[in-house]
Design a protein around this motif. Structure first.
Motif, PDB file in Angstrom:
ATOM      1  N   VAL A   1     -30.699 -39.110 -24.589  1.00 39.56           N
ATOM      2  CA  VAL A   1     -31.287 -40.184 -23.784  1.00 39.56           C
ATOM      3  C   VAL A   1     -30.258 -41.294 -23.570  1.00 39.56           C
TER       4      VAL A   1
ATOM      5  N   TYR B   1     -37.109 -47.093 -32.966  1.00 35.65           N
ATOM      6  CA  TYR B   1     -36.710 -46.550 -31.671  1.00 35.65           C
ATOM      7  C   TYR B   1     -36.558 -45.031 -31.710  1.00 35.65           C
TER       8      TYR B   1
ATOM      9  N   LEU C   1     -40.174 -40.467 -20.712  1.00 31.09           N
ATOM     10  CA  LEU C   1     -40.424 -41.572 -21.645  1.00 31.09           C
ATOM     11  C   LEU C   1     -41.723 -42.304 -21.332  1.00 31.09           C
ATOM     12  N   LYS C   2     -42.496 -41.755 -20.375  1.00 31.54           N
ATOM     13  CA  LYS C   2     -43.770 -42.369 -19.941  1.00 31.54           C
ATOM     14  C   LYS C   2     -43.562 -43.752 -19.326  1.00 31.54           C
ATOM     15  N   ASN C   3     -42.378 -43.945 -18.718  1.00 33.84           N
ATOM     16  CA  ASN C   3     -42.088 -45.205 -18.032  1.00 33.84           C
ATOM     17  C   ASN C   3     -42.283 -44.960 -16.538  1.00 33.84           C
TER      18      ASN C   3
ATOM     19  N   TYR D   1     -37.097 -41.267 -17.175  1.00 38.17           N
ATOM     20  CA  TYR D   1     -38.152 -42.280 -17.264  1.00 38.17           C
ATOM     21  C   TYR D   1     -39.526 -41.631 -17.345  1.00 38.17           C
TER      22      TYR D   1
ATOM     23  N   VAL E   1     -34.360 -42.946 -30.802  1.00 34.03           N
ATOM     24  CA  VAL E   1     -33.996 -42.391 -29.500  1.00 34.03           C
ATOM     25  C   VAL E   1     -32.911 -41.328 -29.688  1.00 34.03           C
TER      26      VAL E   1
END
Length: 224
Positions: free
Chosen positions: A27, A21, A165-167, A162, A23
């Motif tokens: 984040v 992850y 994060l390419k979401n 998002y 992260v």
């Protein structure tokens, strides 16, 4: 291991930034802020509850065929689970737990459907990835989620996160709005009355599937 124990274990690893992850803490802080604000908004308290009438709905399955709640209820009680999408690991673990509980639901004459705003191709991925034996229905624009009181708009700072994060939810859902459903679980009796409702604005918290069995047993008794 219970569903919540699995979710807690994943959350601990994810928030600790363990591989794969990795992260950053910033984040995690942003995600915590968004969850805290959604909780504080009181949105969950405005969602439908046990005793309310469930909205009728018609949604398409991944093959594009319409699925009517009225048709499902004609055969028995209905379990409905709203989730965010196949991109959400917490949702995938919940779907797997529901799949494991499916025989117990069916033994009581109940059907199970899961509803998300994602497109058909992503619903097919949900079914395939989680080896599901129940339908995933596409709720474009989260309209049915809104009727149940679950739809909310993402705050701008979470949208920015998002995107970083390419979401890309608009692409993922085929809908320009940045909205999601709060995770919600409902048992609906054949007369359309909600017999069980569990809504949590904290997407890392999900009820155990077995929590619905008493309501399903009551529904089966009424039907008999």
């Amino acid at each position: 291991m219970t569903l919540q124990a699995k979710l807690d274990a994943f959350k601990a690893d994810f928030e600790a930034g363990k591989p794969p992850y990795n992260v950053p803490p910033s984040v995690i802080e942003t995600m915590h802020r968004a969850t805290a604000e959604l909780i504080a908004s009181g949105a969950a308290a405005r969602a439908l509850k046990a005793g309310d009438k469930a909205p009728a709905f018609t949604l398409k399955n991944p093959e594009g065929q319409p699925v009517l709640s009225a048709d499902l209820l004609a055969n028995g009680p209905l379990v409905v689970s709203f989730y965010r999408g196949v991109w959400c690991p917490y949702c995938n673990m919940e779907l797997q737990a529901l799949q494991a509980a499916l025989p117990a639901f069916e033994e009581l004459g109940a059907s199970l459907v899961a509803i998300s705003p994602q497109t058909a191709v992503n619903s097919r991925k949900s079914v395939r990835q989680n080896e599901l034996g129940f339908p995933i229905l596409s709720d474009t624009h989260n309209d049915v989620a809104a009727a149940f009181g679950l739809r909310f708009e993402l705050p701008d700072y979470l949208i920015d996160l998002y995107k970083g994060l390419k979401n890309d939810l608009p692409a993922f859902n085929g809908d320009p709005s940045w909205t999601l459903p709060m995770p919600g679980r409902f048992v609906i009796g054949q007369d359309g009355t909600i017999l069980y409702a569990e809504v949590n604005p904290d997407y890392t918290r999900r009820p155990e599937p077995e929590a619905m069995l008493p309501a399903l047993r009551r529904a089966a008794t009424v039907a008999a």
